[in-house]
Design a protein around this motif. Structure first.
Motif, PDB file in Angstrom:
ATOM      1  N   GLU A  97      -3.839  13.614   6.775  1.00  0.00           N
ATOM      2  CA  GLU A  97      -4.740  12.478   6.607  1.00  0.00           C
ATOM      3  C   GLU A  97      -4.019  11.181   6.284  1.00  0.00           C
ATOM      4  O   GLU A  97      -4.590  10.096   6.405  1.00  0.00           O
ATOM      5  CB  GLU A  97      -5.756  12.764   5.502  1.00  0.00           C
ATOM      6  N   ASP A  98      -2.744  11.263   5.859  1.00  0.00           N
ATOM      7  CA  ASP A  98      -2.014  10.060   5.476  1.00  0.00           C
ATOM      8  C   ASP A  98      -0.796   9.903   6.379  1.00  0.00           C
ATOM      9  O   ASP A  98      -0.918   9.911   7.592  1.00  0.00           O
ATOM     10  CB  ASP A  98      -1.639  10.152   4.000  1.00  0.00           C
ATOM     11  N   ARG A  99       0.402   9.811   5.797  1.00  0.00           N
ATOM     12  CA  ARG A  99       1.609   9.619   6.579  1.00  0.00           C
ATOM     13  C   ARG A  99       2.404  10.911   6.667  1.00  0.00           C
ATOM     14  O   ARG A  99       2.485  11.675   5.700  1.00  0.00           O
ATOM     15  CB  ARG A  99       2.476   8.511   5.975  1.00  0.00           C
ATOM     16  N   TYR A 100       3.008  11.149   7.807  1.00  0.00           N
ATOM     17  CA  TYR A 100       3.810  12.353   8.014  1.00  0.00           C
ATOM     18  C   TYR A 100       5.131  12.219   7.253  1.00  0.00           C
ATOM     19  O   TYR A 100       5.749  11.154   7.237  1.00  0.00           O
ATOM     20  CB  TYR A 100       4.069  12.576   9.504  1.00  0.00           C
ATOM     21  N   GLY A 101       5.522  13.308   6.623  1.00  0.00           N
ATOM     22  CA  GLY A 101       6.699  13.308   5.765  1.00  0.00           C
ATOM     23  C   GLY A 101       6.340  13.622   4.334  1.00  0.00           C
ATOM     24  O   GLY A 101       7.178  14.081   3.553  1.00  0.00           O
ATOM     25  N   GLY A 102       5.080  13.350   3.967  1.00  0.00           N
ATOM     26  CA  GLY A 102       4.586  13.735   2.656  1.00  0.00           C
ATOM     27  C   GLY A 102       5.209  12.980   1.508  1.00  0.00           C
ATOM     28  O   GLY A 102       5.838  11.930   1.672  1.00  0.00           O
ATOM     29  N   THR A 103       5.048  13.546   0.317  1.00  0.00           N
ATOM     30  CA  THR A 103       5.532  12.897  -0.900  1.00  0.00           C
ATOM     31  C   THR A 103       7.024  12.621  -0.840  1.00  0.00           C
ATOM     32  O   THR A 103       7.481  11.523  -1.153  1.00  0.00           O
ATOM     33  CB  THR A 103       5.219  13.772  -2.127  1.00  0.00           C
ATOM     34  N   CYS A 104       7.816  13.580  -0.423  1.00  0.00           N
ATOM     35  CA  CYS A 104       9.274  13.434  -0.470  1.00  0.00           C
ATOM     36  C   CYS A 104       9.757  12.264   0.384  1.00  0.00           C
ATOM     37  O   CYS A 104      10.491  11.404  -0.074  1.00  0.00           O
ATOM     38  CB  CYS A 104       9.946  14.723  -0.006  1.00  0.00           C
ATOM     39  N   VAL A 105       9.311  12.230   1.608  1.00  0.00           N
ATOM     40  CA  VAL A 105       9.842  11.232   2.547  1.00  0.00           C
ATOM     41  C   VAL A 105       9.192   9.864   2.355  1.00  0.00           C
ATOM     42  O   VAL A 105       9.869   8.837   2.429  1.00  0.00           O
ATOM     43  CB  VAL A 105       9.645  11.714   3.996  1.00  0.00           C
ATOM     44  N   ILE A 106       7.911   9.833   2.079  1.00  0.00           N
ATOM     45  CA  ILE A 106       7.182   8.567   2.065  1.00  0.00           C
ATOM     46  C   ILE A 106       7.089   7.950   0.679  1.00  0.00           C
ATOM     47  O   ILE A 106       7.182   6.731   0.508  1.00  0.00           O
ATOM     48  CB  ILE A 106       5.760   8.774   2.644  1.00  0.00           C
ATOM     49  N   ARG A 107       6.867   8.746  -0.357  1.00  0.00           N
ATOM     50  CA  ARG A 107       6.614   8.185  -1.685  1.00  0.00           C
ATOM     51  C   ARG A 107       7.308   8.972  -2.798  1.00  0.00           C
ATOM     52  O   ARG A 107       6.809   9.051  -3.908  1.00  0.00           O
ATOM     53  CB  ARG A 107       5.101   8.107  -1.943  1.00  0.00           C
ATOM     54  N   GLY A 108       8.453   9.563  -2.470  1.00  0.00           N
ATOM     55  CA  GLY A 108       9.140  10.370  -3.477  1.00  0.00           C
ATOM     56  C   GLY A 108      10.640  10.334  -3.322  1.00  0.00           C
ATOM     57  O   GLY A 108      11.276   9.280  -3.400  1.00  0.00           O
ATOM     58  N   CYS A 109      11.220  11.496  -3.040  1.00  0.00           N
ATOM     59  CA  CYS A 109      12.677  11.678  -3.075  1.00  0.00           C
ATOM     60  C   CYS A 109      13.458  10.624  -2.297  1.00  0.00           C
ATOM     61  O   CYS A 109      14.414  10.040  -2.807  1.00  0.00           O
ATOM     62  CB  CYS A 109      13.054  13.052  -2.517  1.00  0.00           C
ATOM     63  N   VAL A 110      13.063  10.380  -1.053  1.00  0.00           N
ATOM     64  CA  VAL A 110      13.874   9.520  -0.189  1.00  0.00           C
ATOM     65  C   VAL A 110      13.835   8.060  -0.637  1.00  0.00           C
ATOM     66  O   VAL A 110      14.890   7.456  -0.893  1.00  0.00           O
ATOM     67  CB  VAL A 110      13.446   9.671   1.288  1.00  0.00           C
ATOM     68  N   PRO A 111      12.659   7.430  -0.755  1.00  0.00           N
ATOM     69  CA  PRO A 111      12.673   6.042  -1.215  1.00  0.00           C
ATOM     70  C   PRO A 111      13.215   5.893  -2.630  1.00  0.00           C
ATOM     71  O   PRO A 111      13.882   4.902  -2.942  1.00  0.00           O
ATOM     72  CB  PRO A 111      11.202   5.612  -1.121  1.00  0.00           C
ATOM     73  N   LYS A 112      12.953   6.892  -3.486  1.00  0.00           N
ATOM     74  CA  LYS A 112      13.475   6.830  -4.855  1.00  0.00           C
ATOM     75  C   LYS A 112      15.000   6.835  -4.840  1.00  0.00           C
ATOM     76  O   LYS A 112      15.630   6.041  -5.557  1.00  0.00           O
ATOM     77  CB  LYS A 112      12.956   8.025  -5.651  1.00  0.00           C
TER      78      LYS A 112
END
Length: 485
Positions: A35-50
């Motif tokens: 329903e949102d962006r592909y990649g989930g928490t890790c890729v979009i709003r977690g591990c990677v941007p952090k």
């Protein structure tokens, strides 16, 4: 009964995407809804941007070190707009990679919210209904705010990546890895950081000696850390608050006008205005922003789970067995939505075990034992196995530990310290735990984790020749235990 799909995956994060594409590559007919962006928490709003923000924040100390090594270098201003623009470009690229992985594997994708109608039927927000022999739920989790008046005034971790500009001052509530990581990040980017944690020490559940050193380093780096302290009240800052408490808040916070802090977040309303906060220790301050890092809950609301017989736990998690199967035989769940071990590589492993079990004819229980992990504080914490506190409750142990100033920063005159620690069973001589607090500890613990997972003994470590001069050579050169427990 003929089904539309062999497998329908709900959730396009790392775990769901891995399971979907591996099953499809094996010949299964697979679809996935996100329903949102592909990649989930890790890729979009977690591990990677952090982690990219960690990299950005660490450059703040580069000129000081460089000058000690003879370079003529000075620190300029940090351009948040430039960085965040490039960050969003990278996240867009990664989302495209995830979409292409699914497409190239033959997975049909639906950009829609999905909920269960029965054990084999999924209803989509587009109005479609599809059937599947197996359904895999991988919807992840979301950050939560505390249940208190005006909690909406505070940000959560999802909001950090959408800031239009950095606040001058921020109050972070929480003492877990998210709170501590973002305290270091924002401090490094020039924000005045205050952190409240209600517990006696940050990073509960990690080794006491390691978390003590991290807390000490955070304070040395300029983070205003208050332990045994929680937020009591919060409200939009007013002229009365600013005037009556001007002596208790920081200059940066009290000097911020509503115009300075306004519109930190697009469409955030009150979250773009300064916030007045009263703490349990009696302190009253005004901050440009308040950031709640007070936990995460599974994404299971309004999915029809309980109606079809899926058992839900106390925190909203999906209850599963060792094969990730729910109480409904056709429905499985992996990743953060099960609230087992909330780490991206674990979700991916669980997805692979699911495919082996359901599609490859090889029942594979998920192995959650001896998982290496890292906390990207500054310095980092890398850990695998038991803490000293956990181990000594189980059996007699020897503790090998050393803490010192590393060569690079000691030469530059900085007070930074690192820690290397091994917990060893007196009986079996196996290394039960390894804990590292140091720059790049995450990189080091990945390799140490292999040895610990294989059951290496202290003597195996001792027989390994040191790589000199490195910080990590201490792992194999500690000969005498500091203490037994």
């Amino acid at each position: 009964m003929a089904f539309d799909y062999d497998l329908f995956v709900i959730g396009g994060g790392s775990g769901g995407v891995r399971a979907a594409r591996v099953a499809a590559q094996g010949g299964a007919k697979v679809a996935l809804a996100e329903e949102d962006r592909y990649g989930g928490t890790c890729v979009i709003r977690g591990c990677v941007p952090k982690k990219l923000m960690v990299f950005a924040s660490e450059f703040a100390s580069t000129p000081t070190e460089a000058q000690a090594y003879g370079w003529d270098m000075s620190l300029g201003d940090f351009d948040w707009q430039k960085f965040s623009g490039k960050l969003n470009e990278e996240l867009d690229r990664l989302e495209g990679v995830y979409r292409n992985l699914l497409k190239n594997s033959g997975v049909e994708s639906f950009d829609a919210r999905a909920r269960l109608k029965d054990a084999h039927t999924v209803e989509l927000s587009t109005g479609e209904s599809v059937t599947a022999k197996h359904i895999l739920i991988a919807t992840g989790g979301h950050p939560v705010r505390p249940d208190m008046p005006n909690a909406h005034l505070g940000m959560v971790s999802d909001d950090i990546f959408h800031l239009k500009k950095l606040p001058k001052s921020v109050l972070i509530i929480g003492g877990g890895y998210i709170a501590c990581e973002f305290a270091g990040i924002l401090n490094g980017l020039g924000v005045e950081v205050t952190q409240y944690y209600r517990g006696a020490q940050i990073l509960r559940g990690f080794d006491d000696e390691a978390r003590g050193l991290i807390a000490e380093s955070m304070r040395e780096n300029g983070i205003n850390l208050h332990l045994g302290t929680n937020i009591l009240e919060m409200a939009p800052a007013s002229a009365d608050h600013s005037a009556s408490h001007a002596g208790t808040a920081s200059d940066a916070a009290m000097g911020a006008s509503a115009g300075d802090a306004a519109d930190l977040l697009p469409g955030a309303g009150a979250r773009g205005e300064p916030v007045w906060v009263k703490a349990t220790n009696g302190a009253e301050n005004v901050f440009d922003a308040v950031f709640f890092a007070t936990g995460r809950d599974p994404n299971t609301a309004d999915m029809g789970l309980e109606e079809v017989g899926v058992e839900i736990g106390r925190r909203g998690e999906i209850v599963v067995d060792e094969y990730s199967q729910t109480a409904v035989p056709s429905i499985y769940a992996i990743g953060d939505v099960t609230n087992r071990v909330a780490l991206t590589p674990v979700a991916i492993r669980e997805g692979m075990a699911f495919v082996d079990t359901v599609f490859n004819g090889t029942p594979t229980p998920v192995d959650h034992d001896l998982i290496p992990s890292a906390v990207f504080t500054q310095p980092e914490l890398g850990t695998v196995g038991m803490s000293e506190e956990e181990a000594r409750e189980q059996e007699p142990v020897e503790v090998y530990c050393t803490s010192f100033r590393p060569m690079r920063t000691a030469f530059a005159g900085k007070p930074d310290r690192v820690l290397f620690k091994l917990i060893v069973s007196e009986k079996t001589r196996k290394v039960l735990g390894c804990h590292i607090v140091a720059p790049s500890a995450g990189e080091m613990i990945q390799l140490a984790g292999i040895a610990v997972k294989m059951g290496a003994t202290k003597e195996d470590f001792d027989r390994t020749v040191a790589v000199h001069p490195t910080m990590s050579e201490e792992i194999v050169t500690m000969k005498t235990p500091m203490r037994t427990a």
